[in-house]
Every structure is written in C-alpha cells, then in structure tokens.
Design a protein around this motif. Structure first.
Motif, PDB file in Angstrom:
ATOM      1  N   ARG A 292       0.812  -1.223   0.000  1.00  0.00           N
ATOM      2  CA  ARG A 292       0.000   0.000   0.000  1.00  0.00           C
ATOM      3  C   ARG A 292       0.844   1.272   0.000  1.00  0.00           C
ATOM      4  O   ARG A 292       0.348   2.349  -0.317  1.00  0.00           O
ATOM      5  CB  ARG A 292      -0.944  -0.001   1.209  1.00  0.00           C
ATOM      6  CG  ARG A 292      -2.034  -1.063   1.150  1.00  0.00           C
ATOM      7  CD  ARG A 292      -2.991  -0.945   2.331  1.00  0.00           C
ATOM      8  NE  ARG A 292      -3.970  -2.030   2.341  1.00  0.00           N
ATOM      9  CZ  ARG A 292      -3.860  -3.138   3.050  1.00  0.00           C
ATOM     10  NH1 ARG A 292      -2.803  -3.317   3.848  1.00  0.00           N
ATOM     11  NH2 ARG A 292      -4.795  -4.073   2.997  1.00  0.00           N
ATOM     12  N   LYS A 293       2.114   1.154   0.376  1.00  0.00           N
ATOM     13  CA  LYS A 293       2.999   2.327   0.402  1.00  0.00           C
ATOM     14  C   LYS A 293       3.585   2.657  -0.970  1.00  0.00           C
ATOM     15  O   LYS A 293       4.163   3.728  -1.152  1.00  0.00           O
ATOM     16  CB  LYS A 293       4.135   2.095   1.409  1.00  0.00           C
ATOM     17  CG  LYS A 293       3.665   1.996   2.854  1.00  0.00           C
ATOM     18  CD  LYS A 293       4.830   1.713   3.785  1.00  0.00           C
ATOM     19  CE  LYS A 293       4.346   1.570   5.228  1.00  0.00           C
ATOM     20  NZ  LYS A 293       5.462   1.245   6.159  1.00  0.00           N
ATOM     21  N   VAL A 294       3.436   1.732  -1.922  1.00  0.00           N
ATOM     22  CA  VAL A 294       3.940   1.984  -3.275  1.00  0.00           C
ATOM     23  C   VAL A 294       3.023   3.024  -3.929  1.00  0.00           C
ATOM     24  O   VAL A 294       1.793   2.834  -3.967  1.00  0.00           O
ATOM     25  CB  VAL A 294       3.966   0.690  -4.113  1.00  0.00           C
ATOM     26  CG1 VAL A 294       4.484   0.976  -5.519  1.00  0.00           C
ATOM     27  CG2 VAL A 294       4.820  -0.366  -3.418  1.00  0.00           C
ATOM     28  N   PRO A 295       3.563   4.119  -4.463  1.00  0.00           N
ATOM     29  CA  PRO A 295       2.723   5.206  -4.995  1.00  0.00           C
ATOM     30  C   PRO A 295       1.727   4.761  -6.068  1.00  0.00           C
ATOM     31  O   PRO A 295       0.563   5.157  -6.040  1.00  0.00           O
ATOM     32  CB  PRO A 295       3.748   6.193  -5.572  1.00  0.00           C
ATOM     33  CG  PRO A 295       4.990   5.946  -4.787  1.00  0.00           C
ATOM     34  CD  PRO A 295       4.994   4.469  -4.497  1.00  0.00           C
ATOM     35  N   THR A 296       2.183   3.930  -7.016  1.00  0.00           N
ATOM     36  CA  THR A 296       1.291   3.472  -8.085  1.00  0.00           C
ATOM     37  C   THR A 296       1.242   1.957  -8.071  1.00  0.00           C
ATOM     38  O   THR A 296       2.262   1.285  -8.209  1.00  0.00           O
ATOM     39  CB  THR A 296       1.770   3.967  -9.467  1.00  0.00           C
ATOM     40  OG1 THR A 296       1.886   5.389  -9.447  1.00  0.00           O
ATOM     41  CG2 THR A 296       0.791   3.557 -10.552  1.00  0.00           C
ATOM     42  N   ARG A 297       0.022   1.416  -7.914  1.00  0.00           N
ATOM     43  CA  ARG A 297      -0.178  -0.030  -7.834  1.00  0.00           C
ATOM     44  C   ARG A 297      -1.089  -0.440  -8.999  1.00  0.00           C
ATOM     45  O   ARG A 297      -2.306  -0.279  -8.926  1.00  0.00           O
ATOM     46  CB  ARG A 297      -0.762  -0.400  -6.463  1.00  0.00           C
ATOM     47  CG  ARG A 297       0.112   0.120  -5.324  1.00  0.00           C
ATOM     48  CD  ARG A 297      -0.392  -0.214  -3.959  1.00  0.00           C
ATOM     49  NE  ARG A 297      -1.663   0.394  -3.597  1.00  0.00           N
ATOM     50  CZ  ARG A 297      -1.821   1.649  -3.169  1.00  0.00           C
ATOM     51  NH1 ARG A 297      -0.765   2.461  -3.082  1.00  0.00           N
ATOM     52  NH2 ARG A 297      -3.010   2.118  -2.839  1.00  0.00           N
ATOM     53  N   PHE A 298      -0.459  -0.906 -10.059  1.00  0.00           N
ATOM     54  CA  PHE A 298      -1.103  -1.143 -11.351  1.00  0.00           C
ATOM     55  C   PHE A 298      -1.522  -2.600 -11.452  1.00  0.00           C
ATOM     56  O   PHE A 298      -0.684  -3.495 -11.504  1.00  0.00           O
ATOM     57  CB  PHE A 298      -0.105  -0.780 -12.461  1.00  0.00           C
ATOM     58  CG  PHE A 298      -0.632  -0.852 -13.859  1.00  0.00           C
ATOM     59  CD1 PHE A 298      -1.256   0.238 -14.440  1.00  0.00           C
ATOM     60  CD2 PHE A 298      -0.467  -2.003 -14.610  1.00  0.00           C
ATOM     61  CE1 PHE A 298      -1.713   0.182 -15.751  1.00  0.00           C
ATOM     62  CE2 PHE A 298      -0.914  -2.078 -15.920  1.00  0.00           C
ATOM     63  CZ  PHE A 298      -1.549  -0.969 -16.491  1.00  0.00           C
TER      64      PHE A 298
END
Length: 335
Positions: A292-298
């Motif tokens: 969840r801390k990753v800015p973009t989760r594609f």
C-alpha cells in the motif's frame, strides 16, 4: 507536437528516447510526419519519398514500434469510457475498462486486456524508476505484449519467489522479468527464493541474509508495482493454484477461512485484509501494508472469475490503477 486529424490525436515522442540517425529512421520519421500531421495519403507519401506504398506502411509501423510517435484516443461517449468513469468515481482509483466481445474465449479476453495494459505501461514507466513485477498467467501475457520503450537507470525487480516442490520456477519468472527489462532497457533484479517457505522461521532467517536484504531494499524503492490478482475461481486458473504451489490441505484451508485472492502470493479476504491468514507468514511476496505504500499499484484483471478478488482488493486499498475487461467491470458496477 500534437495535432488532431481524422485519424485521431497523435504526438511525436518527447520522452527523451534517442532516435539513431539512420536512413530508415529518417524515412520513418518523415513518413510519420506526413501521414499523421499533414494527413497525406500513403500513395502521396510514397511518391515524395521515392518508394512504394508497402514500404511506407512498414515505415509507419516502425515509427510506432520504436516510439517515434504515440497514439492517444480521446474518450468518447462509449460504454467502456462511461463505465470506467463511473467506477473511478465510486472507488476513487483510476479504471481502464477494455472493450471486449461477449463471444471471446478466455484466452482471447486475456490477450485483449494484456495488450491494453502493456500499452498503458509504455506511458507510465520512465527513466530512473523502480518497477516491481509479480509473476503469473496475466503477467506473462502482459510481458509478451510490451513494445519497446527505452529508458535510463530503470530497475525491474521481482516481487515474490517462484520456486515450489515441483519446479524451481526460475525460468518462468525470469522470462517475465527479462521481457520487462528488454522493453524498458532496464536492469532486472531476480528474487531467488521459493514462493512459500516450509516454515515461517525459515523465512525470518533468510530475510536476514545480505543477498536477500539487497533485493528487499530494491523493492522498498518501488515507484510502481505491476501485478494481477490470483483467484481459484478464474477461468484461466491462476498459476499459484495450478502449479504445485499449494497442497490440497492448504488450498482447502484458504477456502474455509474466506480467502478470495492474492497479490504476489500474499492472500487476502473479502475485506482486503491478510492478518488472519497463517500461510502469509511463509510467503515471499511483499506484505500488503508494504504494498500500500507503493505510490502506483497497477493491477491487470481479465475474467469474471476474479470478481470477488477485485472487490476484496479494492476494499483493502491495494490498487491505484486497474485495467479490467468490460464484462467484469459491468459485474463490479452491478454490485
């Protein structure tokens, strides 16, 4: 440079990609300018360049394939665009709904969605990024659909291990990682550990090893995570459920405690939570709190068999950008 024409809206690549000055690239760029910006017919371009119409067609294909031009289609009042807007408003994330035919078989559906996801990734991955990539049937399809989008100082890191009691999994995961690396001229970081350790204590010990900590540190630097959602109910069965990764008892236990899906072999329930699932203590995928801390989760999803997994992932805040087929998107909107 952009110009609207009867063929759509096109722009010359401005992403810093270098185009080597060769006769072919010069002719391809000239042909693209005449075709897309001046709206000339192929026959007229062929005459101006002193070549054939078929050669002009190949030059235009080369221009698109090498990134000299990129194509964007302005959303119009079509069902997919409207559906995507509705879902984006409801869930507060970016939805990309892929138009699909109800008569498509499962492999065709996956191919269509994967191609669209690969196209979007071409505009998302840029120089000096760290991109985490999971493995699986969908990620394999996406990796095979990627075009050439050269970058500088970019890293592609494997999100979770791939070995199991049946196979090392190295070749399978490595092929996906390699295709991403080649598409973006990026350095790849493999994660040479099993998908699940036999004991949680083994994972804890391995996570202290310098070689493992190095990969974990690269994962912490991720700007973008690319993954699908595993699901036992998917028509194209997720690799983790068919490739010898789970015993019958483990699969039964996951079903009994209400697991609806996984991200990189970390399982979650209908609320998108994972804390009550003991198998996760042995998984080598990133903890969902870390994800969840990753800015973009594609996330890329094809098929209604993954509907419950999508709902759980959305409820748990695991996704920021979702590429999804039209049929599954409609089912999601219907609740």
């Amino acid at each position: 440079m952009m110009k609207s024409s009867p063929r759509g809206t096109y722009k010359r690549a401005t992403n810093g990609t270098s185009v080597h000055s060769t006769p072919k690239t010069k002719d391809a760029l000239r042909a693209a300018q005449l075709y897309y910006l001046q709206d000339m017919k192929m026959e007229a371009i062929a005459k101006e360049l002193g070549t054939s119409r078929s050669t002009v067609s190949r030059l235009l294909s080369h221009a698109k394939r090498t990134g000299m031009v990129s194509i964007s289609i302005s959303p119009s009042a079509n069902m997919s665009a409207l559906l995507g807007n509705q879902l984006s408003e409801h869930y507060g994330i970016s939805f990309n709904v892929v138009p699909t035919d109800g008569n498509m078989d499962d492999s065709e559906l996956l191919s269509r969605v994967a191609a669209h996801a690969a196209y979007l990734l071409g505009g998302m991955v840029s120089s000096s990024m760290t991109v985490g990539v999971a493995w699986g049937s969908t990620m394999q399809a996406v990796s095979m659909a990627l075009g050439s989008h050269p970058t500088h100082d970019t890293k592609i890191v494997q999100l979770n291990g791939a070995a199991n009691p049946v196979t090392s999994g190295v070749r399978y995961a490595s092929d996906i990682l390699t295709r991403f690396g080649q598409a973006f001229t990026a350095r790849t970081e493999q994660f040479p550990v099993p998908a699940f350790f036999d004991r949680a204590s083994t994972r804890e010990a391995m996570w202290q090893e310098t070689s493992i900590q190095r990969v974990l540190q690269v994962q912490k630097e991720m700007n973008l995570a690319v993954f699908s959602l595993g699901s036992a109910g998917s028509a194209v069965v997720s690799q983790v459920y068919r490739g010898g990764y789970l015993t019958k008892d483990e699969a039964q236990e996951l079903n009994e405690i209400g697991v609806v899906g996984d991200v990189a072999t970390v399982f979650f329930d209908k609320n998108g939570t994972s804390s009550n699932i003991s198998l996760n203590a042995r998984s080598t995928g990133p903890a969902l709190d870390a994800l969840r801390k990753v800015p973009t989760r594609f996330c890329v999803v094809a098929g209604r068999g993954k509907l419950q997994a999508v709902r759980g992932a959305l409820k748990g805040g695991l996704i920021t950008d979702l590429v999804i087929d039209e049929g599954t998107a409609l089912a999601l909107l219907d609740g």
